[in-house]
Design a protein around this motif. Structure first.
Motif, PDB file in Angstrom:
ATOM      1  N   UNK A  91      -5.226  -6.631   0.511  1.00 48.82           N
ATOM      2  CA  UNK A  91      -4.871  -7.800   1.314  1.00 48.82           C
ATOM      3  C   UNK A  91      -4.183  -7.303   2.591  1.00 48.82           C
ATOM      4  N   UNK A  92      -4.016  -8.198   3.539  1.00 44.99           N
ATOM      5  CA  UNK A  92      -3.316  -7.822   4.764  1.00 44.99           C
ATOM      6  C   UNK A  92      -1.849  -7.487   4.450  1.00 44.99           C
ATOM      7  N   UNK A  93      -1.305  -8.121   3.422  1.00 46.27           N
ATOM      8  CA  UNK A  93       0.051  -7.782   2.987  1.00 46.27           C
ATOM      9  C   UNK A  93       0.106  -6.334   2.481  1.00 46.27           C
ATOM     10  N   UNK A  94      -0.944  -5.914   1.774  1.00 47.79           N
ATOM     11  CA  UNK A  94      -1.014  -4.516   1.322  1.00 47.79           C
ATOM     12  C   UNK A  94      -1.041  -3.566   2.519  1.00 47.79           C
ATOM     13  N   UNK A  95      -1.784  -3.942   3.557  1.00 50.33           N
ATOM     14  CA  UNK A  95      -1.859  -3.120   4.768  1.00 50.33           C
ATOM     15  C   UNK A  95      -0.467  -3.021   5.400  1.00 50.33           C
ATOM     16  N   UNK A  96       0.226  -4.163   5.477  1.00 48.34           N
ATOM     17  CA  UNK A  96       1.579  -4.164   6.043  1.00 48.34           C
ATOM     18  C   UNK A  96       2.490  -3.225   5.260  1.00 48.34           C
ATOM     19  N   UNK A  97       2.456  -3.355   3.940  1.00 48.23           N
ATOM     20  CA  UNK A  97       3.299  -2.493   3.094  1.00 48.23           C
ATOM     21  C   UNK A  97       2.957  -1.013   3.285  1.00 48.23           C
ATOM     22  N   UNK A  98       1.677  -0.714   3.417  1.00 46.81           N
ATOM     23  CA  UNK A  98       1.226   0.668   3.598  1.00 46.81           C
ATOM     24  C   UNK A  98       1.802   1.256   4.889  1.00 46.81           C
TER      25      UNK A  98
ATOM     26  N   UNK B 252      -8.517  -7.779  10.963  1.00 48.39           N
ATOM     27  CA  UNK B 252      -7.997  -7.827   9.599  1.00 48.39           C
ATOM     28  C   UNK B 252      -8.936  -7.234   8.549  1.00 48.39           C
ATOM     29  N   UNK B 253     -10.208  -7.563   8.614  1.00 46.63           N
ATOM     30  CA  UNK B 253     -11.142  -7.044   7.603  1.00 46.63           C
ATOM     31  C   UNK B 253     -11.244  -5.520   7.649  1.00 46.63           C
ATOM     32  N   UNK B 254     -11.194  -4.942   8.834  1.00 42.86           N
ATOM     33  CA  UNK B 254     -11.266  -3.482   8.957  1.00 42.86           C
ATOM     34  C   UNK B 254      -9.985  -2.814   8.459  1.00 42.86           C
ATOM     35  N   UNK B 255      -8.843  -3.417   8.774  1.00 45.48           N
ATOM     36  CA  UNK B 255      -7.572  -2.855   8.287  1.00 45.48           C
ATOM     37  C   UNK B 255      -7.523  -2.885   6.762  1.00 45.48           C
ATOM     38  N   UNK B 256      -7.995  -3.967   6.171  1.00 51.83           N
ATOM     39  CA  UNK B 256      -8.002  -4.095   4.709  1.00 51.83           C
ATOM     40  C   UNK B 256      -8.996  -3.121   4.085  1.00 51.83           C
ATOM     41  N   UNK B 257     -10.184  -3.004   4.679  1.00 53.23           N
ATOM     42  CA  UNK B 257     -11.223  -2.123   4.139  1.00 53.23           C
ATOM     43  C   UNK B 257     -10.757  -0.672   4.099  1.00 53.23           C
ATOM     44  N   UNK B 258      -9.904  -0.279   5.033  1.00 52.51           N
ATOM     45  CA  UNK B 258      -9.398   1.094   5.059  1.00 52.51           C
ATOM     46  C   UNK B 258      -8.557   1.411   3.820  1.00 52.51           C
ATOM     47  N   UNK B 259      -8.022   0.371   3.172  1.00 56.07           N
ATOM     48  CA  UNK B 259      -7.214   0.586   1.958  1.00 56.07           C
ATOM     49  C   UNK B 259      -8.006   0.389   0.677  1.00 56.07           C
TER      50      UNK B 259
END
Length: 195
Positions: A160-167, A148-155
């Motif tokens: 947030x993880x929700x932002x990653x999902x939306x992306x 999760x932290x790596x997926x979020x950091x990429x954005x």
């Protein structure tokens, strides 16, 4: 049968029988998971105690609150001391206090028994806090996998993880997803009958 002994499962739909006591529900699952007869009583008692249900073990499940029912279902899934615990949206329809209680118990069990937990959830904050790795799915396809932290950091720093999902999903529902409300409504109706 070997595989069944290694897996505990809490389905999204309620699996506790409201016409049985908590203890009877867990004993039923002990039989389904082929727990040896001579170990069943102790395993049932241990599972009920692990979920904080010893004092209400002999009450009918229909008298349990929603959070207690979910803890009962966890006791059912843990009675065979599984190596893998599969949780299919275990906190759907629970209030924040009951949700926290379920997660507190799951995290304690995970640490104590070193079991792997596979969780499905629509609550991104749960996935972010509870999961070491996530696979974000949308419309039946895996859209992103990682820590999760790596997926979020990429954005970006504030993502947030929700932002990653939306992306990764384009931020829109697929045609036909609107009907999913009926399924949630059915779950809540069933939960009100048990709780």
């Amino acid at each position: 049968i070997r595989a069944r002994r290694l897996i505990g499962y809490v389905p999204q739909m309620l699996s506790a029988d409201s016409g049985l006591t908590g203890r009877e529900n867990v004993a039923l699952f002990a039989g389904l998971f082929d727990v040896p007869r001579r170990q069943r009583r102790a395993r049932v008692n241990d599972a009920m105690a692990a979920m904080g249900l010893t004092e209400v073990a002999d009450r009918m499940a229909r008298t349990y609150s929603g959070g207690m029912v979910r803890r009962l279902e966890l006791a059912q899934a843990l009675v065979n001391a599984p190596r893998l615990l599969i949780l299919d949206e275990p906190t759907v329809g629970l209030d924040p206090i009951a949700r926290d209680s379920v997660w507190e118990h799951v995290q304690g069990l995970r640490a104590e028994y070193a079991m792997a937990v596979l969780l499905t959830t629509h609550y991104m904050e749960e996935a972010d806090v509870l999961c070491d790795r996530v696979a974000l799915m949308h419309a039946g396809r895996v859209r992103a996998v990682g820590v999760p932290s790596e997926l979020k950091a990429a954005l970006g720093a504030q993502a947030s993880l929700e932002d990653v999902f939306r992306q990764h999903t384009g931020g829109a529902c697929e045609p036909g997803e609107e009907g999913a409300f009926n399924g949630v409504q059915h779950i809540r109706r069933v939960a009100s009958r048990v709780g």
